[in-house]
Write a protein that holds these residues in place. Structure first.
Motif, PDB file in Angstrom:
ATOM      1  N   THR A 254       0.859  -1.192   0.000  1.00 25.01           N
ATOM      2  CA  THR A 254       0.000   0.000   0.000  1.00 25.01           C
ATOM      3  C   THR A 254       0.893   1.239   0.000  1.00 25.01           C
ATOM      4  O   THR A 254       2.121   1.126   0.020  1.00 25.01           O
ATOM      5  CB  THR A 254      -0.874   0.071   1.278  1.00 25.01           C
ATOM      6  OG1 THR A 254      -0.003   0.257   2.401  1.00 25.01           O
ATOM      7  CG2 THR A 254      -1.710  -1.187   1.498  1.00 25.01           C
ATOM      8  N   ASP A 255       0.249   2.416   0.076  1.00 29.67           N
ATOM      9  CA  ASP A 255       1.030   3.628   0.323  1.00 29.67           C
ATOM     10  C   ASP A 255       1.339   3.693   1.824  1.00 29.67           C
ATOM     11  O   ASP A 255       0.806   2.900   2.617  1.00 29.67           O
ATOM     12  CB  ASP A 255       0.241   4.864  -0.137  1.00 29.67           C
ATOM     13  CG  ASP A 255      -1.049   5.007   0.616  1.00 29.67           C
ATOM     14  OD1 ASP A 255      -1.030   5.578   1.717  1.00 29.67           O
ATOM     15  OD2 ASP A 255      -2.089   4.485   0.132  1.00 29.67           O
ATOM     16  N   ILE A 256       2.180   4.642   2.206  1.00 33.78           N
ATOM     17  CA  ILE A 256       2.642   4.702   3.608  1.00 33.78           C
ATOM     18  C   ILE A 256       1.476   4.926   4.572  1.00 33.78           C
ATOM     19  O   ILE A 256       1.324   4.217   5.571  1.00 33.78           O
ATOM     20  CB  ILE A 256       3.697   5.829   3.766  1.00 33.78           C
ATOM     21  CG1 ILE A 256       4.973   5.465   3.001  1.00 33.78           C
ATOM     22  CG2 ILE A 256       4.017   6.077   5.238  1.00 33.78           C
ATOM     23  CD1 ILE A 256       6.030   6.559   2.961  1.00 33.78           C
ATOM     24  N   SER A 257       0.631   5.908   4.280  1.00 38.57           N
ATOM     25  CA  SER A 257      -0.433   6.253   5.239  1.00 38.57           C
ATOM     26  C   SER A 257      -1.423   5.110   5.408  1.00 38.57           C
ATOM     27  O   SER A 257      -1.915   4.860   6.520  1.00 38.57           O
ATOM     28  CB  SER A 257      -1.170   7.518   4.802  1.00 38.57           C
ATOM     29  OG  SER A 257      -0.283   8.604   4.850  1.00 38.57           O
ATOM     30  N   SER A 258      -1.723   4.404   4.333  1.00 40.95           N
ATOM     31  CA  SER A 258      -2.680   3.294   4.445  1.00 40.95           C
ATOM     32  C   SER A 258      -2.110   2.184   5.320  1.00 40.95           C
ATOM     33  O   SER A 258      -2.829   1.592   6.146  1.00 40.95           O
ATOM     34  CB  SER A 258      -3.047   2.742   3.074  1.00 40.95           C
ATOM     35  OG  SER A 258      -3.581   3.767   2.277  1.00 40.95           O
ATOM     36  N   ALA A 259      -0.816   1.902   5.176  1.00 39.76           N
ATOM     37  CA  ALA A 259      -0.198   0.863   6.019  1.00 39.76           C
ATOM     38  C   ALA A 259      -0.274   1.291   7.486  1.00 39.76           C
ATOM     39  O   ALA A 259      -0.592   0.485   8.368  1.00 39.76           O
ATOM     40  CB  ALA A 259       1.243   0.632   5.593  1.00 39.76           C
ATOM     41  N   GLU A 260       0.007   2.556   7.747  1.00 36.65           N
ATOM     42  CA  GLU A 260      -0.074   3.051   9.134  1.00 36.65           C
ATOM     43  C   GLU A 260      -1.495   2.890   9.677  1.00 36.65           C
ATOM     44  O   GLU A 260      -1.703   2.518  10.831  1.00 36.65           O
ATOM     45  CB  GLU A 260       0.339   4.533   9.188  1.00 36.65           C
ATOM     46  CG  GLU A 260       1.820   4.752   8.918  1.00 36.65           C
ATOM     47  CD  GLU A 260       2.196   6.221   8.681  1.00 36.65           C
ATOM     48  OE1 GLU A 260       3.384   6.548   8.802  1.00 36.65           O
ATOM     49  OE2 GLU A 260       1.305   7.041   8.363  1.00 36.65           O
ATOM     50  N   MET A 261      -2.477   3.154   8.831  1.00 30.78           N
ATOM     51  CA  MET A 261      -3.878   3.053   9.266  1.00 30.78           C
ATOM     52  C   MET A 261      -4.281   1.599   9.513  1.00 30.78           C
ATOM     53  O   MET A 261      -5.049   1.312  10.442  1.00 30.78           O
ATOM     54  CB  MET A 261      -4.800   3.699   8.233  1.00 30.78           C
ATOM     55  CG  MET A 261      -6.257   3.711   8.642  1.00 30.78           C
ATOM     56  SD  MET A 261      -6.557   4.466  10.269  1.00 30.78           S
ATOM     57  CE  MET A 261      -7.328   5.998   9.777  1.00 30.78           C
ATOM     58  N   VAL A 262      -3.746   0.663   8.716  1.00 32.62           N
ATOM     59  CA  VAL A 262      -4.099  -0.755   8.924  1.00 32.62           C
ATOM     60  C   VAL A 262      -3.756  -1.163  10.351  1.00 32.62           C
ATOM     61  O   VAL A 262      -4.527  -1.847  11.035  1.00 32.62           O
ATOM     62  CB  VAL A 262      -3.369  -1.667   7.911  1.00 32.62           C
ATOM     63  CG1 VAL A 262      -3.548  -3.136   8.293  1.00 32.62           C
ATOM     64  CG2 VAL A 262      -3.876  -1.424   6.501  1.00 32.62           C
ATOM     65  N   LYS A 263      -2.596  -0.720  10.825  1.00 34.17           N
ATOM     66  CA  LYS A 263      -2.177  -1.104  12.176  1.00 34.17           C
ATOM     67  C   LYS A 263      -3.146  -0.564  13.235  1.00 34.17           C
ATOM     68  O   LYS A 263      -3.645  -1.303  14.091  1.00 34.17           O
ATOM     69  CB  LYS A 263      -0.761  -0.576  12.426  1.00 34.17           C
ATOM     70  CG  LYS A 263      -0.299  -0.659  13.854  1.00 34.17           C
ATOM     71  CD  LYS A 263      -0.086  -2.081  14.304  1.00 34.17           C
ATOM     72  CE  LYS A 263       0.112  -2.140  15.798  1.00 34.17           C
ATOM     73  NZ  LYS A 263       0.603  -3.420  16.255  1.00 34.17           N
ATOM     74  N   LEU A 264      -3.413   0.721  13.184  1.00 33.97           N
ATOM     75  CA  LEU A 264      -4.293   1.313  14.201  1.00 33.97           C
ATOM     76  C   LEU A 264      -5.699   0.749  14.103  1.00 33.97           C
ATOM     77  O   LEU A 264      -6.338   0.431  15.110  1.00 33.97           O
ATOM     78  CB  LEU A 264      -4.330   2.840  14.046  1.00 33.97           C
ATOM     79  CG  LEU A 264      -3.060   3.584  14.451  1.00 33.97           C
ATOM     80  CD1 LEU A 264      -3.239   5.080  14.233  1.00 33.97           C
ATOM     81  CD2 LEU A 264      -2.707   3.311  15.906  1.00 33.97           C
ATOM     82  N   ALA A 265      -6.182   0.620  12.878  1.00 40.39           N
ATOM     83  CA  ALA A 265      -7.554   0.127  12.694  1.00 40.39           C
ATOM     84  C   ALA A 265      -7.674  -1.329  13.140  1.00 40.39           C
ATOM     85  O   ALA A 265      -8.690  -1.729  13.711  1.00 40.39           O
ATOM     86  CB  ALA A 265      -7.960   0.273  11.227  1.00 40.39           C
ATOM     87  N   SER A 266      -6.619  -2.128  12.933  1.00 47.05           N
ATOM     88  CA  SER A 266      -6.682  -3.540  13.349  1.00 47.05           C
ATOM     89  C   SER A 266      -6.773  -3.634  14.866  1.00 47.05           C
ATOM     90  O   SER A 266      -7.619  -4.362  15.406  1.00 47.05           O
ATOM     91  CB  SER A 266      -5.445  -4.310  12.869  1.00 47.05           C
ATOM     92  OG  SER A 266      -5.378  -4.296  11.469  1.00 47.05           O
ATOM     93  N   ASN A 267      -5.911  -2.922  15.566  1.00 46.80           N
ATOM     94  CA  ASN A 267      -5.965  -2.977  17.038  1.00 46.80           C
ATOM     95  C   ASN A 267      -7.285  -2.418  17.559  1.00 46.80           C
ATOM     96  O   ASN A 267      -7.873  -2.954  18.495  1.00 46.80           O
ATOM     97  CB  ASN A 267      -4.777  -2.224  17.652  1.00 46.80           C
ATOM     98  CG  ASN A 267      -3.560  -3.135  17.817  1.00 46.80           C
ATOM     99  OD1 ASN A 267      -3.623  -4.311  17.491  1.00 46.80           O
ATOM    100  ND2 ASN A 267      -2.474  -2.591  18.334  1.00 46.80           N
TER     101      ASN A 267
END
Ligand code: UGA
Length: 434
Positions: A190-203
């Motif tokens: 993904t792009d950088i921001s989407s990868a960062e969001m996957v982490k927060l959204a998963s937790n």
């Protein structure tokens, strides 16, 4: 045999050490840079400063491929891929404290031909800000999904690997994909921001699942249903899934607490009110307090009563006390003038300074001796093997609140202990509902 990509790791905390040891196991030479000299000394001596099952053995087995240093220059001389694994604890405002990340960024500088691979959990947008500061250094967001206690297995058998890069730096993403390739997991680019969001959204989603099942448990208590059966029935639906539907006294640990609040603050700072997360947090806080009501059902007052906490760590197989429910429970019990005694097979040393008023017992049996109530806080396997008839004999009032729905309520009731659980009919209710 072709030479494997050397790897640099910044930070020898829990994520850094697990990452380093596992990459070494996969055949990479790994240089770990840790800022605290005593920690480096400890690691060089072959000791491991954290409790994670299997980690000391893995580090020992791969000693030849692991280098521990305090010098950033040693890291910058070698590997192209620099995995940043430093802490991002919450601040008083609920935002993430990025000072350790910032320090790493400054120390690494802006070398071309290398990539910073961010494992630390950071707010969405952090990667792009760092990248503006260091435009020659490539940036990869590669969030970690390891769980404490099962981290080695989680590393070696991941559900997925997230790799976020921005245009022009695909080479760095490709290099990271290559080092994870032997694990055979799906790789999501993904792009950088989407990868960062996957982490927060998963937790945040997992925390939401737990708060949801805890609310179902509370309603089950009112209506005479059993949440463990309800969760089993729900979990068999593929769209829901069975995991993280274990009702209890709420989630603890540093990650869920921190990331749910970080996501809420991130949304608020961007002008969006993330309504659902407020409830997730509130339900989790109230869930620990419901235990007090269960005690009051059987005890008139807690003043001067001896209450045993079985387990202190936020979950089994760790000595981590961050966000542990035991801290809240001990404070509530002390607030009601109870005398609190506790036993934990691993977290005793980590817990003692945080719980100065709590007597530390050296076994579960010692903890329950003369107690008016016991609360199972952490589902350590050894508690399932206790002789409950003996527990009943030793307690002043044989009352147990199973805060994790971990034990066999019928067997414990048969052994003479008054058994209360979360969202399951208690012994007395059972006889009423037949
Ligand atoms: C969590 C995530 O599960 C990891 O994927 C993530 O990498 C990590 O946070 C992180 O961000 O570093 P962890 O905090 O180690 O991992 O522990 P979990 O196993 O997720 O448990 C968290 C809390 O939820 C514990 O207190 C546990 O008792 C509680 N829990 C878990 C429940 O109350 N019910 C459940 O069904 C599952």
């Amino acid at each position: 045999m072709s030479e494997k990509e050397p790897i640099g790791v910044v930070g020898a905390g829990w994520v850094g050490l697990v990452t380093a040891a596992c990459f070494a196991e996969l055949g990479h030479r790994v240089v770990v840079r840790e800022i605290v000299p005593e920690k480096v000394e400890t690691l060089r001596r072959g000791d491991v400063p954290i409790h994670e099952p299997g980690l000391p053995e893995l580090i020992e087995r791969n000693g030849e491929r692991l280098v521990f240093t305090t010098e950033m220059s040693e890291l910058l001389d070698g590997p192209r891929l620099l995995f940043v694994c430093v802490q991002t604890p919450p601040t008083y405002s609920g935002d993430a404290d990025l000072s350790a990340v910032q320090q790493a960024v400054e120390e690494i500088g802006d070398p071309a031909g290398k990539a910073m691979v961010m494992k630390s959990t950071v707010p969405v947008g952090t990667g792009r800000t760092i990248h503006r500061e260091a435009p020659d250094l490539a940036y990869v967001s590669c969030p970690e999904f390891l769980r404490e206690g099962t981290a080695l297995k989680d590393f070696m058998e991941p559900d997925r690997i997230l790799i976020g890069t921005d245009p022009g730096e695909e080479w760095a993403g490709d290099a990271v994909a290559e080092v994870y390739e032997p694990l055979g997991a799906p790789i999501v680019r993904t792009d950088i921001s989407s990868a960062e969001m996957v982490k927060l959204a998963s937790n945040a989603f997992l925390a939401t699942k737990i708060s949801f099942i805890n609310e179902i448990a509370n309603v089950c208590e009112e209506l005479g249903a059993d949440v463990t059966d309800v969760a089993r029935g729900m979990g068999l639906d593929d769209r829901i899934g069975a995991r993280f539907l274990q009702a209890g006294i709420g989630y603890g640990g540093s990650c869920f607490t921190k990331d749910v609040s970080a996501l809420k603050m991130l949304a608020a700072n961007s002008g969006y009110h993330f309504q659902l997360l407020n409830s997730v947090i509130e339900v989790n806080e109230l869930q620990k307090r419901r235990v007090m009501a269960k005690l009051s059902k059987h005890l008139d007052s807690l003043i001067g009563k001896r209450v045993a906490l079985l387990g202190l760590a936020f979950k089994p197989d760790t000595d981590d006390m961050r966000g542990a429910s035991s801290l809240v429970l001990a404070a509530r019990l002390e607030g009601e003038s109870a005398n609190v005694v506790a036993y934990d097979p691993v977290a005793r040393d980590a817990a003692a300074p945080l719980l100065p008023g709590v007597e530390m017992a050296s076994s579960a049996m010692d903890a329950v001796e003369g107690a008016d109530a016991a609360i199972l806080v952490t589902e350590w396997p050894e508690f399932a093997k206790l002789d409950w008839a003996e527990v009943a004999r030793r307690m002043n009032t044989p009352l147990l609140v199973d805060g994790r729905n971990f034990l066999d309520g019928d067997a414990i009731t048969a052994a003479g202990v008054i058994y209360e659980a979360i969202g399951r009919p208690s012994a007395g209710d059972r006889s009423v509902v037949g």
